[in-house]
Design a protein around this motif. Structure first.
Motif, PDB file in Angstrom:
ATOM      1  N   VAL A  74       0.852  -1.195   0.000  1.00 13.59           N
ATOM      2  CA  VAL A  74       0.000   0.000   0.000  1.00 13.59           C
ATOM      3  C   VAL A  74       0.884   1.241   0.000  1.00 13.59           C
ATOM      4  CG1 VAL A  74      -1.677   1.325   1.336  1.00 13.59           C
ATOM      5  CG2 VAL A  74      -1.831  -1.148   1.284  1.00 13.59           C
ATOM      6  N   ALA A  75       0.593   2.159  -0.906  1.00 18.27           N
ATOM      7  CA  ALA A  75       1.244   3.471  -0.865  1.00 18.27           C
ATOM      8  C   ALA A  75       0.270   4.458  -0.254  1.00 18.27           C
ATOM      9  CB  ALA A  75       1.609   3.917  -2.278  1.00 18.27           C
ATOM     10  N   THR A  76       0.731   5.255   0.665  1.00 12.21           N
ATOM     11  CA  THR A  76      -0.192   6.163   1.356  1.00 12.21           C
ATOM     12  C   THR A  76       0.503   7.441   1.831  1.00 12.21           C
ATOM     13  OG1 THR A  76      -1.739   6.337   3.218  1.00 12.21           O
ATOM     14  CG2 THR A  76       0.186   4.947   3.573  1.00 12.21           C
ATOM     15  N   HIS A  77      -0.299   8.508   1.849  1.00 11.44           N
ATOM     16  CA  HIS A  77       0.166   9.752   2.480  1.00 11.44           C
ATOM     17  C   HIS A  77       0.161   9.608   3.987  1.00 11.44           C
ATOM     18  CE1 HIS A  77      -1.708  11.875  -1.119  1.00 11.44           C
ATOM     19  NE2 HIS A  77      -0.435  12.162  -1.167  1.00 11.44           N
ATOM     20  N   GLY A  78      -0.692   8.678   4.478  1.00 15.75           N
ATOM     21  CA  GLY A  78      -0.760   8.537   5.928  1.00 15.75           C
ATOM     22  C   GLY A  78      -2.114   8.138   6.446  1.00 15.75           C
ATOM     23  N   ASN A  79      -3.101   7.893   5.554  1.00 17.83           N
ATOM     24  CA  ASN A  79      -4.416   7.544   6.086  1.00 17.83           C
ATOM     25  C   ASN A  79      -4.673   6.043   6.093  1.00 17.83           C
ATOM     26  OD1 ASN A  79      -4.738   7.124   3.436  1.00 17.83           O
ATOM     27  ND2 ASN A  79      -6.365   8.622   3.115  1.00 17.83           N
ATOM     28  N   PHE A  80      -3.631   5.249   5.925  1.00 19.12           N
ATOM     29  CA  PHE A  80      -3.792   3.799   6.018  1.00 19.12           C
ATOM     30  C   PHE A  80      -3.265   3.362   7.388  1.00 19.12           C
ATOM     31  CE2 PHE A  80      -3.018  -0.669   5.233  1.00 19.12           C
ATOM     32  CZ  PHE A  80      -4.042  -1.018   4.374  1.00 19.12           C
ATOM     33  N   PRO A  81      -4.001   2.479   8.093  1.00 22.43           N
ATOM     34  CA  PRO A  81      -3.573   2.122   9.455  1.00 22.43           C
ATOM     35  C   PRO A  81      -2.273   1.308   9.462  1.00 22.43           C
ATOM     36  CG  PRO A  81      -5.433   0.780   8.779  1.00 22.43           C
ATOM     37  CD  PRO A  81      -5.236   1.791   7.691  1.00 22.43           C
ATOM     38  N   LEU A  82      -1.244   1.865  10.066  1.00 26.70           N
ATOM     39  CA  LEU A  82       0.060   1.202  10.055  1.00 26.70           C
ATOM     40  C   LEU A  82       0.076  -0.038  10.937  1.00 26.70           C
ATOM     41  CD1 LEU A  82       2.390   4.338  10.207  1.00 26.70           C
ATOM     42  CD2 LEU A  82       1.383   3.199   8.221  1.00 26.70           C
ATOM     43  N   ALA A  83      -0.880  -0.111  11.870  1.00 32.58           N
ATOM     44  CA  ALA A  83      -0.890  -1.237  12.808  1.00 32.58           C
ATOM     45  C   ALA A  83      -1.083  -2.575  12.093  1.00 32.58           C
ATOM     46  CB  ALA A  83      -1.998  -1.029  13.836  1.00 32.58           C
ATOM     47  N   VAL A  84      -1.685  -2.568  10.893  1.00 36.68           N
ATOM     48  CA  VAL A  84      -1.928  -3.841  10.198  1.00 36.68           C
ATOM     49  C   VAL A  84      -0.717  -4.276   9.365  1.00 36.68           C
ATOM     50  CG1 VAL A  84      -4.403  -3.349  10.073  1.00 36.68           C
ATOM     51  CG2 VAL A  84      -2.946  -2.844   8.091  1.00 36.68           C
ATOM     52  N   ALA A  85       0.305  -3.422   9.322  1.00 37.55           N
ATOM     53  CA  ALA A  85       1.430  -3.688   8.415  1.00 37.55           C
ATOM     54  C   ALA A  85       2.418  -4.699   8.986  1.00 37.55           C
ATOM     55  CB  ALA A  85       2.157  -2.382   8.104  1.00 37.55           C
ATOM     56  N   THR A  86       2.958  -5.507   8.097  1.00 37.92           N
ATOM     57  CA  THR A  86       4.078  -6.381   8.456  1.00 37.92           C
ATOM     58  C   THR A  86       5.355  -5.545   8.492  1.00 37.92           C
ATOM     59  OG1 THR A  86       2.961  -8.021   7.058  1.00 37.92           O
ATOM     60  CG2 THR A  86       5.168  -8.590   7.865  1.00 37.92           C
ATOM     61  N   ARG A  87       5.480  -4.681   7.496  1.00 38.78           N
ATOM     62  CA  ARG A  87       6.630  -3.755   7.440  1.00 38.78           C
ATOM     63  C   ARG A  87       6.138  -2.398   6.947  1.00 38.78           C
ATOM     64  NH1 ARG A  87       8.347  -8.387   5.492  1.00 38.78           N
ATOM     65  NH2 ARG A  87       8.154  -7.933   3.272  1.00 38.78           N
ATOM     66  N   VAL A  88       6.737  -1.361   7.488  1.00 40.68           N
ATOM     67  CA  VAL A  88       6.394   0.005   7.058  1.00 40.68           C
ATOM     68  C   VAL A  88       7.685   0.693   6.630  1.00 40.68           C
ATOM     69  CG1 VAL A  88       5.360   2.206   7.728  1.00 40.68           C
ATOM     70  CG2 VAL A  88       4.540   0.097   8.780  1.00 40.68           C
ATOM     71  N   TYR A  89       7.611   1.395   5.508  1.00 40.71           N
ATOM     72  CA  TYR A  89       8.765   2.164   5.041  1.00 40.71           C
ATOM     73  C   TYR A  89       8.320   3.595   4.756  1.00 40.71           C
ATOM     74  CZ  TYR A  89      10.799  -2.411   3.947  1.00 40.71           C
ATOM     75  OH  TYR A  89      11.267  -3.699   4.024  1.00 40.71           O
ATOM     76  N   THR A  90       9.256   4.488   4.871  1.00 36.10           N
ATOM     77  CA  THR A  90       9.041   5.851   4.381  1.00 36.10           C
ATOM     78  C   THR A  90       9.886   6.005   3.123  1.00 36.10           C
ATOM     79  OG1 THR A  90       8.787   6.639   6.635  1.00 36.10           O
ATOM     80  CG2 THR A  90       9.184   8.302   4.946  1.00 36.10           C
ATOM     81  N   LEU A  91       9.225   6.424   2.032  1.00 35.42           N
ATOM     82  CA  LEU A  91       9.961   6.698   0.793  1.00 35.42           C
ATOM     83  C   LEU A  91      10.387   8.155   0.831  1.00 35.42           C
ATOM     84  CD1 LEU A  91      10.997   5.961  -2.011  1.00 35.42           C
ATOM     85  CD2 LEU A  91       8.691   6.320  -2.900  1.00 35.42           C
ATOM     86  N   SER A  92      11.687   8.340   0.874  1.00 33.42           N
ATOM     87  CA  SER A  92      12.201   9.704   0.983  1.00 33.42           C
ATOM     88  C   SER A  92      13.539   9.770   0.261  1.00 33.42           C
ATOM     89  CB  SER A  92      12.379  10.048   2.477  1.00 33.42           C
ATOM     90  OG  SER A  92      12.891  11.336   2.621  1.00 33.42           O
ATOM     91  N   ASP A  93      13.717  10.819  -0.523  1.00 31.28           N
ATOM     92  CA  ASP A  93      14.941  10.978  -1.317  1.00 31.28           C
ATOM     93  C   ASP A  93      15.273   9.723  -2.115  1.00 31.28           C
ATOM     94  OD1 ASP A  93      15.333  13.595  -0.474  1.00 31.28           O
ATOM     95  OD2 ASP A  93      16.392  12.946   1.337  1.00 31.28           O
ATOM     96  N   GLY A  94      14.222   9.064  -2.590  1.00 27.91           N
ATOM     97  CA  GLY A  94      14.436   7.945  -3.515  1.00 27.91           C
ATOM     98  C   GLY A  94      14.782   6.621  -2.876  1.00 27.91           C
ATOM     99  N   VAL A  95      14.794   6.562  -1.542  1.00 28.59           N
ATOM    100  CA  VAL A  95      15.085   5.277  -0.895  1.00 28.59           C
ATOM    101  C   VAL A  95      14.006   4.964   0.149  1.00 28.59           C
ATOM    102  CG1 VAL A  95      17.598   5.390  -1.252  1.00 28.59           C
ATOM    103  CG2 VAL A  95      16.600   6.315   0.847  1.00 28.59           C
ATOM    104  N   LEU A  96      13.893   3.686   0.479  1.00 29.71           N
ATOM    105  CA  LEU A  96      12.917   3.250   1.484  1.00 29.71           C
ATOM    106  C   LEU A  96      13.598   3.159   2.834  1.00 29.71           C
ATOM    107  CD1 LEU A  96      11.069   0.392  -0.449  1.00 29.71           C
ATOM    108  CD2 LEU A  96      10.180   2.669   0.100  1.00 29.71           C
ATOM    109  N   ILE A  97      13.090   3.914   3.771  1.00 29.25           N
ATOM    110  CA  ILE A  97      13.666   3.911   5.118  1.00 29.25           C
ATOM    111  C   ILE A  97      12.709   3.148   6.035  1.00 29.25           C
ATOM    112  CG2 ILE A  97      14.399   5.400   7.044  1.00 29.25           C
ATOM    113  CD1 ILE A  97      14.595   7.620   4.758  1.00 29.25           C
ATOM    114  N   PRO A  98      13.183   2.072   6.689  1.00 30.06           N
ATOM    115  CA  PRO A  98      12.285   1.333   7.575  1.00 30.06           C
ATOM    116  C   PRO A  98      11.706   2.249   8.640  1.00 30.06           C
ATOM    117  CG  PRO A  98      14.316   0.119   7.237  1.00 30.06           C
ATOM    118  CD  PRO A  98      14.519   1.487   6.641  1.00 30.06           C
ATOM    119  N   PHE A  99      10.417   2.082   8.878  1.00 28.48           N
ATOM    120  CA  PHE A  99       9.700   2.906   9.859  1.00 28.48           C
ATOM    121  C   PHE A  99       9.351   1.971  11.002  1.00 28.48           C
ATOM    122  CE2 PHE A  99       5.773   5.319  11.121  1.00 28.48           C
ATOM    123  CZ  PHE A  99       6.398   6.518  11.392  1.00 28.48           C
TER     124      PHE A  99
END
Ligand code: ATP
Length: 236
Positions: A201-226
């Motif tokens: 799922v790609a989201t600005h922030g309205n998707f519940p992160l609690a259901v995620a197996t892994r969360v990343y922030t896409l910033s400056d072209g790379v995925l940073i684990p959240f």
């Protein structure tokens, strides 16, 4: 049974504007398989849609590769990629990509065109999914006759009808009220919880992160684990 997987390895993608090259994805590595939910957060313009397009084989990276079930998407022809998207690798577009001259039922039925299901089985599956998404009374309507949220639900129904093994969803709850959003999330998670599909799922922030197996922030072209602890703090 072997699980399907979708894997991105060292993806890079930039766009050219005149003499300027704008880097969007700089080194993306990602893996998802059935039973997992991967959430990619990121500001507007961070490159989330570009990433999902490349993961689905609709766009090519400048370098790096995407593997579906170990096969590189780049090596598949257009018709093989289309068939893959129709059956095993579903994408829910941010702008829905519905066919304007087709009604709700027809927009969903397209993904089952080459399926081995009988006409009755196809019809039952489409009716059930559209009913689950609250669209039973809109089967004959064209996209222009639907609200944005209803169009979004048709796009979701179209993807779910094919029962894909990997689902890529671009802001799937972006245009609906919280209650409908919760129903959409439930429907997207249902095949994941059953171990039948993986979800990105790609989201600005309205998707519940609690259901995620892994969360990343896409910033400056790379995925940073959240980190989940940071994630739950951000949710509250
Ligand atoms: N075909 C294209 N040609 C040139 N630039 C493009 C193209 N497609 C995307 N971009 C650029 O890539 C960047 C990332 O776009 P993208 O749509 O992936 O962002 P996003 O994170 O999905 O944003 P949003 O959350 O607003 O949908 C933007 O700066 C956009 O202008």
């Amino acid at each position: 049974m072997k699980k399907s997987s979708l894997e991105a390895i060292h993806l890079r993608r930039s766009f050219r504007k005149g003499v300027q090259s704008i880097p969007v994805l700089q080194d993306i590595n990602l893996r998802v398989e059935p039973g997992e939910v991967v959430v990619i957060r990121g500001k507007s313009g961070a490159g989330k849609s570009v990433l999902l397009w490349i993961l689905s084989g609709l766009d090519n990276p400048d370098s790096g590769k995407v593997l579906f079930d170990g096969r590189e998407l780049n090596t598949l022809g257009n018709s093989q990629r289309s068939e893959l998207r129709r059956s095993r690798l579903g994408i829910i577009f941010q702008n829905f990509n519905l066919i304007g001259s087709w009604n709700t039922y027809e927009n969903v039925a397209i993904v089952l065109r080459n399926s081995a299901l009988s006409p009755l089985e196809k019809s039952e599956r489409i009716h059930r999914i559209l009913a689950d998404l609250g669209l039973s009374d809109r089967l004959q309507n064209l996209p222009a006759e639907l609200s944005i949220g209803q169009q979004q639900r048709v796009a979701i129904a179209r993807t779910l009808a094919a029962k894909p093994e990997i689902i890529l969803a671009d802001e799937p709850t972006g245009d609906v009220d919280p209650e409908t959003g919760a129903e959409i999330i439930e429907m997207l998670l249902s095949p994941v919880k059953a171990g039948k599909a993986g979800l990105v799922v790609a989201t600005h922030g309205n998707f519940p992160l609690a259901v995620a197996t892994r969360v990343y922030t896409l910033s400056d072209g790379v995925l940073i684990p959240f980190e989940p602890s940071t994630a739950s703090a951000a949710q509250s």
